[in-house]
Scaffold this motif. Structure first.
Motif, PDB file in Angstrom:
ATOM      1  N   ALA A  79       0.832  -1.207   0.000  1.00 52.97           N
ATOM      2  CA  ALA A  79       0.000   0.000   0.000  1.00 52.97           C
ATOM      3  C   ALA A  79       0.866   1.257   0.000  1.00 52.97           C
ATOM      4  O   ALA A  79       0.562   2.226  -0.715  1.00 52.97           O
ATOM      5  N   LEU A  80       1.934   1.260   0.789  1.00 51.10           N
ATOM      6  CA  LEU A  80       2.826   2.426   0.819  1.00 51.10           C
ATOM      7  C   LEU A  80       3.460   2.686  -0.546  1.00 51.10           C
ATOM      8  O   LEU A  80       3.517   3.832  -0.999  1.00 51.10           O
ATOM      9  N   LEU A  81       3.949   1.628  -1.188  1.00 47.42           N
ATOM     10  CA  LEU A  81       4.531   1.786  -2.525  1.00 47.42           C
ATOM     11  C   LEU A  81       3.506   2.340  -3.516  1.00 47.42           C
ATOM     12  O   LEU A  81       3.811   3.241  -4.305  1.00 47.42           O
ATOM     13  N   ALA A  82       2.301   1.796  -3.477  1.00 48.38           N
ATOM     14  CA  ALA A  82       1.259   2.220  -4.419  1.00 48.38           C
ATOM     15  C   ALA A  82       0.823   3.661  -4.151  1.00 48.38           C
ATOM     16  O   ALA A  82       0.626   4.444  -5.086  1.00 48.38           O
ATOM     17  N   ILE A  83       0.679   4.022  -2.884  1.00 42.83           N
ATOM     18  CA  ILE A  83       0.283   5.393  -2.546  1.00 42.83           C
ATOM     19  C   ILE A  83       1.387   6.374  -2.935  1.00 42.83           C
ATOM     20  O   ILE A  83       1.119   7.456  -3.472  1.00 42.83           O
TER      21      ILE A  83
END
Length: 172
Positions: A79-83
């Motif tokens: 999620a952090l990478l995608a955000i």
């Protein structure tokens, strides 16, 4: 194993495999090359495939608790990478300062270097190369990773409610 944990493990396995198939389809069939962040966003799904298979095979609830904790961590990283990537695409913050396509060139010849530079496609992280309606792949990955993370955390809470049963036998 409780049915809801097994169902989530199968869901995680299915979503991870489907995500990997879709991104490879886009890259190799549709011929849309990924940026560096796009390739980083694939790695959590490879890990989740293996982890979800392990979660399906685990019978011990203590080990399952640890597997769900690890799955939560992997989904959080995803999620952090995608955000982060979505923010770069929307110009909310800047991304990498180098071009990832040109950092892996290894040559000693100036002519060969010039040829490689001219032939190497530049894939920028701040340019959306593929969309579904208004959503880029990193937006979809953000939504997907956050949704799976929330479900996984709720199941972790459920496992933690039974903590006394899980860890009493471990301590004795």
């Amino acid at each position: 194993m409780d049915t809801k944990f097994k169902v989530f493990a199968y869901l995680l396995l299915s979503v991870s495999i489907l995500t990997i198939i879709i991104v490879f389809w886009i890259e190799y069939i549709e011929k849309i090359l990924p940026c560096e962040l796009c390739t980083y966003q694939r790695w959590p799904y490879f890990i989740l495939v293996l982890l979800s298979i392990l979660m399906i095979l685990i019978k011990d609830m203590k080990k399952l608790f640890y597997a769900f904790c690890f799955a939560s961590l992997i989904l959080f990283i995803s999620a952090l990478l995608a955000i982060y990537h979505s923010g770069i695409e929307q110009s909310l913050w800047s991304g990498f300062s180098t071009c990832s396509s040109l950092t892996k060139i290894n040559t000693n010849s100036l002519a060969e270097l010039k040829k490689l530079i001219l032939e190497t496609p530049i894939i920028r992280c701040d340019v959306i190369s593929w969309k579904i309606y208004i959503f880029s792949l990193s937006n979809i990955n953000s939504i997907l990773s956050l949704s799976l993370l929330i479900i996984c955390l709720l199941l972790n809470i459920d496992l933690n409610k039974n903590r006394k049963k899980l860890f009493d036998s471990y301590l004795t």
